[in-house]
Design an enzyme around this catalytic site. Structure first.
Site: not given
Ligand code: AMP
Length: 190
Positions: A11, A86, A125
């Site tokens: 993504k 999410r 990663r």
């Molecule tokens: P990502 O970089 O998108 O994998 O997000 C890393 C972490 O940030 C996730 O595992 C959550 O802990 C937090 N996070 C990111 N986006 C959200 C969201 N929309 N709602 C809640 N937690 C989020």
């Protein structure tokens, strides 16, 4: 536009490329949280434990952060959300934010990927970037949280007629081309 897909589907990489084509900012809630953790802000302090455990940061915190970000000047002509919404509560919050500014979600792009492939990508990663939440147990937990809390949004947006799915397997450029082809079928890019 909203980008959906499990952790490790690509993504973040695709969001940056697609946003550039669309001429809008890519907004990654994960990146914003990590920047706040790195800077030691209050938001970062609130979010860190959840991120490290592979749990979602509470909706109230996340929604407020997104409302603030999308009210900024560079979002006036549109934006691409990477990793938000999410949860169903986040979908409702986003609907309200957009309605209050007279806009709406144009399209939801789902990037699909097989579980073993994403685990492998994320472990790679981990060795390259050292993200604290890229350990195998936390990765597996993040996939479970995605399946339970976020995968239902695929159906929700399908019912609204907004969902487009693209296979995220293959090299980066190949996936970008698939996405751009899907967007042009929906009149988002020429
Ligand atoms: P990502 O970089 O998108 O994998 O997000 C890393 C972490 O940030 C996730 O595992 C959550 O802990 C937090 N996070 C990111 N986006 C959200 C969201 N929309 N709602 C809640 N937690 C989020």
């Amino acid at each position: 536009m909203v980008l959906l897909g499990p952790p490790g589907a690509g993504k973040g990489t695709q969001a940056a490329r697609v946003a550039e084509h669309l001429g809008v900012p890519a907004i990654s809630t994960g990146d914003i949280f990590r920047a706040n953790v790195a800077e030691g802000t209050e938001l970062g302090t609130q979010a860190q434990g959840y991120i490290d455990r592979g749990e979602y940061v509470p909706d109230s915190v996340t929604n407020a952060m997104v409302a603030d970000r999308i009210s900024q000047e560079d979002c006036r002509e549109g934006f691409l959300l990477d990793g938000y919404p999410r949860t169903q509560a986040q979908v409702a919050a986003l609907d309200e934010m957009l309605a209050s500014s007279g806009s709406r979600v144009d399209l939801v792009l789902e990037i699909t990927a097989q579980e073993e492939a994403v685990v492998e990508r994320l472990l790679r990663r981990a060795s390259e970037q050292g993200r604290a939440d890229d350990t195998e147990p936390v990765i597996r937990h993040r996939l479970k949280v995605y399946a339970e809390a976020t995968a239902p949004l695929v159906d929700l947006y399908t019912r609204r007629g907004l969902l487009v799915s693209v296979d995220g397997m293959g090299d980066v450029e190949e996936v970008t081309q698939r996405i751009l082809a899907a967007l042009s079928r929906h009149d988002l890019v020429g």
